[in-house]
Design an enzyme around this catalytic site. Sequence first.
Site, short mmCIF file in Angstrom:
data_model
loop_
_atom_site.label_atom_id
_atom_site.label_comp_id
_atom_site.label_asym_id
_atom_site.label_seq_id
_atom_site.Cartn_x
_atom_site.Cartn_y
_atom_site.Cartn_z
N ILE A 1 0.83 -1.21 0.00
CA ILE A 1 0.00 0.00 0.00
C ILE A 1 0.87 1.25 0.00
O ILE A 1 0.45 2.32 0.46
CB ILE A 1 -0.98 0.00 1.19
N ASN B 1 14.78 -2.62 5.30
CA ASN B 1 15.22 -1.68 4.28
C ASN B 1 15.26 -0.30 4.91
O ASN B 1 14.22 0.24 5.29
CB ASN B 1 14.25 -1.71 3.08
N LYS C 1 15.69 2.60 3.75
CA LYS C 1 15.02 3.69 3.04
C LYS C 1 13.51 3.61 3.21
O LYS C 1 12.86 4.61 3.54
CB LYS C 1 15.39 3.67 1.56
N LYS D 1 10.00 -6.31 13.58
CA LYS D 1 8.72 -5.94 14.20
C LYS D 1 8.10 -4.79 13.42
O LYS D 1 8.74 -4.15 12.60
CB LYS D 1 8.94 -5.53 15.67
N GLY E 1 5.37 0.53 10.56
CA GLY E 1 4.55 1.48 9.81
C GLY E 1 3.70 2.38 10.67
O GLY E 1 3.45 3.53 10.32
N GLU E 2 3.22 1.87 11.80
CA GLU E 2 2.36 2.66 12.68
C GLU E 2 3.10 3.20 13.90
O GLU E 2 2.58 4.07 14.60
CB GLU E 2 1.16 1.82 13.11
#
Length: 752
Positions: free
Chosen positions: A490, A639, A641, A709, A712-713
């Site tokens: 996404i 990653n 970046k 782990k 994203g949030e």
Amino acid sequence: MLEKLLGAAADTRTVKMDDPWPESLLDSGAQGAISRPFDRVDGPFKVTGTATYAAEYAIDNMAHGVLVGAKIGHGKVRAIDVDAVKSLPGVIDVVIDFDTFIRNAQQGGETSAPTQGVKEIGYFGQIVAIVLAETFEAAREAALRLPIEYEYKSGTYNFAAHRDDAHQPPDSMIKAHYTQGDVDAAMAKAADEGGVTLDVTYVTPSQNSAAMEPHASIATWNDDALTLYGAYQMPTSDASQLAKSLGIATDKVRIIARYIGGGFGSKLGIAPESVAAAIAARRLSRPVKAVMLRQQVFEATPRRSNTEQRLRLAATRDGKLTAIGHDSLTSNLPGEDYFEPVGIGTHFLYAGESRSITHSQVDLNLALSGSMRAPGEAVGMVGLECAMDELAEALGMDPIDLRIANDTDQDPEKDIPHSSRLLARALREGATHFGWDRRAATPATRREGEWLIGMGVAAATRSNMLQQSSAKVEIHPDGSATVSSAMTDIGTGSYTIMAQIASEVLGIPVERITMQLGDTNDPPAAGSGGSWGAGSAGSAVYLAAELVREKLAKAMDVSPEDLTLKDGMATGANRQRAISALVGEGMAATGTIKPGKQEKQFTQASYGAHFAEVGVNVVTGEVRVRRMLGIFAAGRVLNAKTARSQCLGGMTFGIGCALTEDLIHDQRNGKLVNHDLAEYHVPVNADVPQLEVHFIDERDVNANPIHAKGIGELGISGAAPAVVNAIYNACGVRVRDMPITCDKLLAGLPDL
């Protein structure tokens, strides 16, 4: 060691995470693909416009559908005059009764809709029809002109007026109510014994995910099988939901979601356009495309609930917490079980013997509330971390010292250890990077002309979750590889990190790996949500690649431990061969990861800290974020970046939460006032300063085979309160009602 269950053909590997995974091939691989800041493998497709999003598939004979939303907040559709628009140029049909289709599908009858459908309306904008035409423009005009007669009912739209009618929702991802010890007694004891207590209320408004890509679907039927090209985060789960909503078998639904232009939780489940497109396509016997208008995205897809949070804290004079109370009020449609889990991070972030974390819900006739980026933590941390800042001031302590004083090795409620926890280190190292020692301890004392300057800090945490997911890895005769899974990307970098994992285990360069994601015809996966994507689908790729690696070792006649794979070459026992020469007509394996006992034996979470510096103008009340720094410990960074990009996005979300975002409903009828990106104010370039991101090197052997782990949030959790605390430090005005706009500051600002 972990239980490894081999399939009958020895081409599958399933691992249930019952035990730690102490050694990972990602630490011993020779390819050097892991943790590097690889460019996105899907980047060239996106910047050249060749990445196909849901609404962009070119399908022959496709009709265009435009949804029609209700213009009342509560009541019933009495009649829809379909004939009034069917004669307009280009109009094909109007579908107004979705339930009839579903009933007929379940009974095996013909699909037909009556001239007048009946629809109960629970909120303004609820979808009641889809107009179908040869062109989008014709469908849009007919949708705007479609006459609808309503029966009005009295609705409930005002949260404050109905807060006393709140009820306890059923337990979901966390318990709605949790108590330990006696918070009231601990508060009284602290006051009697010279400690410090705090009792404050923080408020956050409803918010919208505001993803760039609107919700869109193209539906096409082949006999009784449906293929839906959709903008969905979790295709495997969404196919099941869509099948259930249509009354057909799950194996008759295929969802394809190759590229998704942002979701942030709003595309976790199916939205009205997918059901409407599917029903319309079946009725017309031709493909139908339905794309939500921007206003419909705001009105008819899930919002983050507004919250009212009461924080009670008690501490000894040296800052040790003895009580934590976090009681929240949220809202949702009547009959909905979901509640914003405001206190989810409060359960384990700080020590404190007496605890009360409760959630109550007010039923409102407003749009459905659901998961939005970091549900719970994103807004719950506003209350908790701002209250901690207030407590630190009352104690005369540095806010960082207070947080570190209440760090804990054990989960304070479950009495189990944390799998890994580098909160204190993040706070200390972040303070050094940010220059926290230059912060003025007394608010409103640092000035640059008409600007007051301040710094703020907040802890960050986000629960880590593992979800069952599968992936297939194939090596072709030419030595290239393909990785396939119903996992999605996404915008988070799934295509890239999964290619990196396969590259590291198999010794095949990333550029020789083809990724196939977002198709339910491929192995099922949990998809993108809850920050579980990388750890779950990434572990499935790892397990599949590990099994293929063992096959390569067997073909090379060496043990897997003695095999080195790099740049398409296999080396072992003083011999070297091209991987392509070992695979014959090809090698393949499927890996599946499942959650197990580790999630019960350890509290798993990612941690970090946010630092912000703001300027507050004493004349206008304007707030400018001058700089922000986030430092995070989230297991292995796959990653550098894409992980940094995720944190930058989360921090930007935090700025919006603190300063601009406010979904406003008319309290007379529930109509959404600011239902587009012109009026719902997300941060733009001028609002966002240079953001700095640091990572702490960490491995979590209890989380999954790749030791990563969720991240994203994590980037949004704690970002907003860091800004809020910085505003107070700058000007001495404590605002507890988000967002902090000029009018909430002006009256309390010092003279120029």
